[in-house]
Write a protein that holds these residues in place. Sequence first.
Motif, PDB file in Angstrom:
ATOM      1  N   VAL A  74       1.083  -1.576   0.002  1.00 40.41           N
ATOM      2  CA  VAL A  74       0.074   0.145   0.254  1.00 40.41           C
ATOM      3  C   VAL A  74       0.647   1.465  -0.029  1.00 40.41           C
ATOM      4  CG1 VAL A  74      -2.023  -0.746   0.473  1.00 40.41           C
ATOM      5  CG2 VAL A  74      -0.449   0.011   2.705  1.00 40.41           C
ATOM      6  N   GLN A  75       1.875   1.154  -0.863  1.00 40.76           N
ATOM      7  CA  GLN A  75       3.027   1.927  -0.617  1.00 40.76           C
ATOM      8  C   GLN A  75       3.321   3.463   0.774  1.00 40.76           C
ATOM      9  OE1 GLN A  75       0.271   1.837  -3.467  1.00 40.76           O
ATOM     10  NE2 GLN A  75       2.249   0.416  -3.500  1.00 40.76           N
ATOM     11  N   TYR A  76       3.786   2.249   2.162  1.00 41.69           N
ATOM     12  CA  TYR A  76       3.315   3.848   2.769  1.00 41.69           C
ATOM     13  C   TYR A  76       4.824   3.603   3.593  1.00 41.69           C
ATOM     14  CZ  TYR A  76      -1.313   3.398   4.097  1.00 41.69           C
ATOM     15  OH  TYR A  76      -2.640   3.914   3.913  1.00 41.69           O
ATOM     16  N   GLY A  77       5.870   2.947   2.627  1.00 42.62           N
ATOM     17  CA  GLY A  77       7.327   3.018   3.315  1.00 42.62           C
ATOM     18  C   GLY A  77       7.301   2.217   4.741  1.00 42.62           C
ATOM     19  N   PRO A  78       8.826   1.974   4.381  1.00 40.41           N
ATOM     20  CA  PRO A  78      10.136   1.048   5.417  1.00 40.41           C
ATOM     21  C   PRO A  78       9.509   0.993   6.549  1.00 40.41           C
ATOM     22  CG  PRO A  78      11.168   2.479   4.097  1.00 40.41           C
ATOM     23  CD  PRO A  78      10.051   2.983   3.978  1.00 40.41           C
ATOM     24  N   LYS A 117      -2.974  -5.253   5.882  1.00 38.42           N
ATOM     25  CA  LYS A 117      -3.480  -4.250   5.259  1.00 38.42           C
ATOM     26  C   LYS A 117      -3.968  -4.922   3.918  1.00 38.42           C
ATOM     27  CE  LYS A 117       0.191  -1.729   6.016  1.00 38.42           C
ATOM     28  NZ  LYS A 117       0.724  -1.965   7.100  1.00 38.42           N
ATOM     29  N   MET A 118      -3.677  -5.906   3.056  1.00 38.72           N
ATOM     30  CA  MET A 118      -3.925  -6.158   2.299  1.00 38.72           C
ATOM     31  C   MET A 118      -5.241  -7.197   2.596  1.00 38.72           C
ATOM     32  SD  MET A 118      -2.045  -4.809  -0.191  1.00 38.72           S
ATOM     33  CE  MET A 118      -2.301  -6.262  -2.220  1.00 38.72           C
ATOM     34  N   LEU A 119      -5.262  -7.400   3.139  1.00 40.65           N
ATOM     35  CA  LEU A 119      -6.058  -8.774   3.846  1.00 40.65           C
ATOM     36  C   LEU A 119      -7.907  -7.800   3.747  1.00 40.65           C
ATOM     37  CD1 LEU A 119      -4.493 -11.310   5.608  1.00 40.65           C
ATOM     38  CD2 LEU A 119      -6.273 -11.318   2.958  1.00 40.65           C
ATOM     39  N   GLU A 146       7.914   3.515  -3.245  1.00 36.25           N
ATOM     40  CA  GLU A 146       7.351   3.654  -4.946  1.00 36.25           C
ATOM     41  C   GLU A 146       6.991   2.320  -5.005  1.00 36.25           C
ATOM     42  OE1 GLU A 146       7.645   3.788  -8.619  1.00 36.25           O
ATOM     43  OE2 GLU A 146       8.521   2.321  -8.019  1.00 36.25           O
ATOM     44  N   VAL A 147       6.282   2.135  -5.777  1.00 36.99           N
ATOM     45  CA  VAL A 147       5.273   0.989  -6.526  1.00 36.99           C
ATOM     46  C   VAL A 147       5.978  -0.319  -6.551  1.00 36.99           C
ATOM     47  CG1 VAL A 147       4.703   2.061  -8.188  1.00 36.99           C
ATOM     48  CG2 VAL A 147       2.888  -0.374  -7.294  1.00 36.99           C
ATOM     49  N   GLU A 148       6.751   0.193  -7.906  1.00 35.92           N
ATOM     50  CA  GLU A 148       8.091  -0.652  -8.549  1.00 35.92           C
ATOM     51  C   GLU A 148       8.826  -1.264  -7.743  1.00 35.92           C
ATOM     52  OE1 GLU A 148       8.641  -0.380 -12.137  1.00 35.92           O
ATOM     53  OE2 GLU A 148       6.740   0.647 -12.737  1.00 35.92           O
ATOM     54  N   LEU A 149       9.766  -0.332  -6.878  1.00 29.69           N
ATOM     55  CA  LEU A 149      10.400  -0.998  -6.106  1.00 29.69           C
ATOM     56  C   LEU A 149       9.396  -2.226  -4.799  1.00 29.69           C
ATOM     57  CD1 LEU A 149      12.723   2.207  -5.386  1.00 29.69           C
ATOM     58  CD2 LEU A 149      12.686   0.625  -6.718  1.00 29.69           C
ATOM     59  N   GLU A 150       8.788  -1.640  -3.671  1.00 30.63           N
ATOM     60  CA  GLU A 150       7.744  -2.330  -3.232  1.00 30.63           C
ATOM     61  C   GLU A 150       7.698  -3.603  -3.790  1.00 30.63           C
ATOM     62  OE1 GLU A 150       3.617  -1.323  -2.239  1.00 30.63           O
ATOM     63  OE2 GLU A 150       4.622  -1.482   0.002  1.00 30.63           O
TER      64      GLU A 150
END
Lengths: 322, 326
Positions: free
Chosen positions: B122-126, B173-175, B300-304
Motif C-alpha cells: 500500500v506504499q506506506y514505506g519502510p 492491510k491487503m486482506l 515506490e510501487v515498483e520497488l515495493e
Amino acid sequence: MAKKAKSLTKKRLHEMYHDMLRIRRFEEKADELFMAGLIKGAVHVSIGQEACSVGVCSALNREDAILTTHRGHGHSIAKGTRLNEMMAELLGKANGLCRAKGGSMHIADISVGHYGAHSIVGANMPMAAGMGLAYQIEGKGQVAVVFFGDGASNQGSFHESMNLCAIWKLPVIFFCENNGYAVSFGVGRSTAVEDISARAQGYNAPGVTVDGMDVVAVHEATREAVERARNGDGPSLIEAKTYRFFGHSRGDPHFGPYRTEEEVNEWRKRDPLLLTEKLLKMSKTDKEAHQKDVRDEMEAASEFAQNSPKATLESALEDVYA
Amino acid sequence: MREINYVDALNEALHEEMERDKKVICLGEDVELAYVFGVTKGLKDKFGGARVRDTPISELGFVGAGVGAAMAGYRPVIEIMFMDFIMLAMDPLVNQAAKLRYMLGGQLSIPLVVRTPGGGGVQYGPTHSQVLEAWFMQVPGLKVACPSDPADAKGLLKSAIRDDNPVFFCEHKMLYKTKGPVPEGEHIVPFGQAAVKREGSDITLIGIGYQVQNCLRAAELLASEGISAEVVDPRTVAPLDTATLAESVRKTNRCVIVEEGHLRSGVGAEIAASIQEEAFDYLDAPIGRVAALNAPIPFEVELEDYVLPNEGNVVEAVKKALGVIA
C-alpha cells in the motif's frame, strides 16, 4: 523528629514502627544469607527507605494494589506479603512465592494485593495505569499504588502513564522514592527538575514532596492521595526524599566516588527507625519488646527457607502458558 | 453462506465477544471512530466509553495499561494502528505480558490481545509495512496468530480473546477488503490447527497470513500448467501445527514456504527445520523459501513490488523444487 500524626493512634504508630523494623531485619537477614552464598543473583536492599514502604501501605486496604521495583522487599512486607514464602523465593526454593522463577527482583503475593516487583525500571507504571483502569470500570473504590525511583521518573513510561491516568482520572498513586541515585548517577545530574513532584504539573495532577524518612509524613500524603483517587479525582504524584544506606546492589560499597561517607552518615542521623522511636518516646524496654518478636520472625523465615525443598527441574517448564 | 470482508469479520468477532463477556475492553488509537481501518467501528456506541477508549499516541503506555488491566482480571484487546509501532511497546509485550505468569510462579494470567495490521502493498514505506510474526513466535509465553481470510479472522480473534495468554494477532492491510464466507454467530478457530486451503498432490505450499492468498493464486496458475499444488495455512505460528504441515509434505514430497517477512531467521526457517525433522525421508527436493528481499520495504510501487513476494515468485520456487527450471 518525625511529624505528629493527625490521623494515627499511638497503637497504630507502634504497629508501623514494628513493620519498619521487620523490613530492616528482613533486609539484614537477606544480606547475611547473600553473603553466605545462600541467595544467588541480585539483592537490592531497602535499608533506610522503610518509612516509604510502611507510610504508604498503612494508608491502603488489602484490596488495593501495589506494584513495586527491583528494590521491593520493604513494600512487599508492608503490604502483608507472606514472609516465609518470600524468603523461600529469595533462596530459589520450590515453595517460594514465584516458584523460584522470579527471585528477589520479582516478589509478588497477589493474595494480599501485591502485584509484583518489576525489575525493568519504569515498566510497572503503565501496568498500574491499567489496573487503575480496571478498578475504575469495576467501581469498587480500589486504588493502585506504583513505587518507583528517581531514575524511573526519566523513563517515557512515567510520562505516558501519568498522562493516561490524568486524562482518564484513574485511581493511581505514583509514589517516587527519590533516594538520590540511579545506581551511581546522582539525581542532580540525571534529572532536570529539583523536585520530581514538579513533574505532576505537566499532567494537571497534584504533586507533593515529603520527607521520606518520616513515616507519618508519608502516611498523611498517601492518605490524601488515596482519598482523592477513591473519589474519582484521578492520580497523584508523591515524591519522598529518602536515602538508601547500603549500596545499589550487593557487592556495591555503601559509599564510593559517587557519594561520600559523610553524606551517608548525615542521612543515617535521620534513620526512619530513630525518628519514629523519638516520636513515640520509646523506652529501652519498648524497643526490646519489638526487637525480640521481629528477630524470632526473621529467624523462623530463614529456617523455613533453608529447610524448604529445591525447585525441581521439571518446574522450569511450568507456567509458561496458562 | 453470506460473504463479508476481513475487517467486518474482525468487527463481528469483537462485537460478539464484548457482548458475551463484560471483561473484554478495547483500547487504542482511533478505536472509537475507527477512521483508519474500521475494525473497531460501532463498538463505542454499543458498549460505551468505559470499555472502548481512544488512547493518546503512547504505545508503551497503553500496551502496558493493557497488561495491567489483564492483571486485574480484564481481557483487553489493544489495537496497534500499524504493526511497526509495536516496537514502541516491546517491553510491556515481551518483558511483561509474556513473562509475568511464569515470573510470578503462576499467580496470575495475562489474557491480553494485541491486534495489529502489518504488511506492504500500500506504499506506506519502510516503517509502516513490516510483517513481524517471526520476532514474536520466538518468545515463550506469547501466542501468535496470522489469519489469512475473513472466516479465520473471526474465528481466530474469538479464540484469542478467550485465551488466558497474551496473543499477538497479525492482521494484514491487503486482506482487510477481501471478502469470503464467514459463519454467523459462534465460530471458533482453535489455535495450533493448520488448515488445508487447497488440496493438491505435486507440492505443498505453506503460506503465512496474506501470503496464503499469494499461494492460492500461484496454485491456480500452476494448475493451468498441470501442476497440482496443495496450500496449507498454519493459521497460528505459535503454537505451530507441525504435524499437519509434515503430513502434507509426506503426501506431496515437495515443499515451498512463503512469508512476507524477511528471509533471514524467518518463520520459514523454523518451519523448514521442523519439516526436515518430521518428514526428512519423504523430501524429494530441498525445501524452497519465498520471502521479502533483504531490504526495508520501499515506498515506490515498483520497488515495493520487487522487494515483496508475489505469486510469480511462488510459481518460480515451485518450478525449481519440481526441477522444471534450474
